[in-house]
Design a protein around this motif. Structure first.
Motif, PDB file in Angstrom:
ATOM      1  N   ARG A  10     -23.100  35.679  10.243  1.00  0.00           N
ATOM      2  CA  ARG A  10     -23.809  37.451  10.281  1.00  0.00           C
ATOM      3  C   ARG A  10     -24.624  36.677   8.720  1.00  0.00           C
ATOM      4  N   ALA A  11     -25.502  37.368   8.211  1.00  0.00           N
ATOM      5  CA  ALA A  11     -26.146  36.745   7.499  1.00  0.00           C
ATOM      6  C   ALA A  11     -25.714  37.256   6.042  1.00  0.00           C
ATOM      7  N   ASP A  12     -24.735  37.264   5.929  1.00  0.00           N
ATOM      8  CA  ASP A  12     -24.114  38.109   4.448  1.00  0.00           C
ATOM      9  C   ASP A  12     -22.906  36.663   4.111  1.00  0.00           C
TER      10      ASP A  12
END
Length: 136
Positions: free
Chosen positions: A132-134
């Motif tokens: 996930r991007a975060d």
């Protein structure tokens, strides 16, 4: 998640969620699709149409933070009869010396031109971790 080369459906594994995984799959991929739970497979898994690969990878990464993705590919080696019968170390063939002097004797070769050879296909698998991007 795995995309096998010889099957028409993806294999997806998710932690047990009290029966909510099917509902989640439908929310992400649409009500018209038909995920199948395969309890006889080892390990047990969801089987989902291959067309949902990218969407399912992205949705699972968001849901779980990161996932392992295994993609299988079919490859053919290319070589030349002059390379396979060569003596010495000098090779300028596209196999980059892998089959030089008959080194890959175990492969089944098919001659497709005057000197061009291709091997029977091999299945290779690549492993990716999608986050996930975060998630760092």
């Amino acid at each position: 998640m795995r995309r096998p080369i010889d099957e028409v459906r993806l294999h997806a594994w998710m932690p047990y969620a009290g029966g909510s995984n099917r509902r989640w799959i439908h929310e992400e991929l649409g009500e018209r699709m038909h995920p199948t739970w395969n309890p006889d497979a080892d390990p047990k898994r969801w089987e989902i149409a291959r067309t949902h690969l990218r969407t399912l990878i992205e949705a699972m990464a968001v849901r779980f933070g990161e996932i392992d993705v295994y993609l299988q590919f079919s490859t053919r080696q290319r070589c030349d009869t002059r390379c396979q019968t060569a003596e010495g170390d000098d090779c300028i063939c596209r196999c980059m010396g892998e089959n030089h002097g008959g080194a890959a004797y175990w492969r089944e070769w098919i001659q497709v031109g005057d000197t061009t050879l291709v091997s029977s296909p091999e299945v290779r698998e690549r492993h990716y971790v999608v986050r996930r991007a975060d998630v760092i």
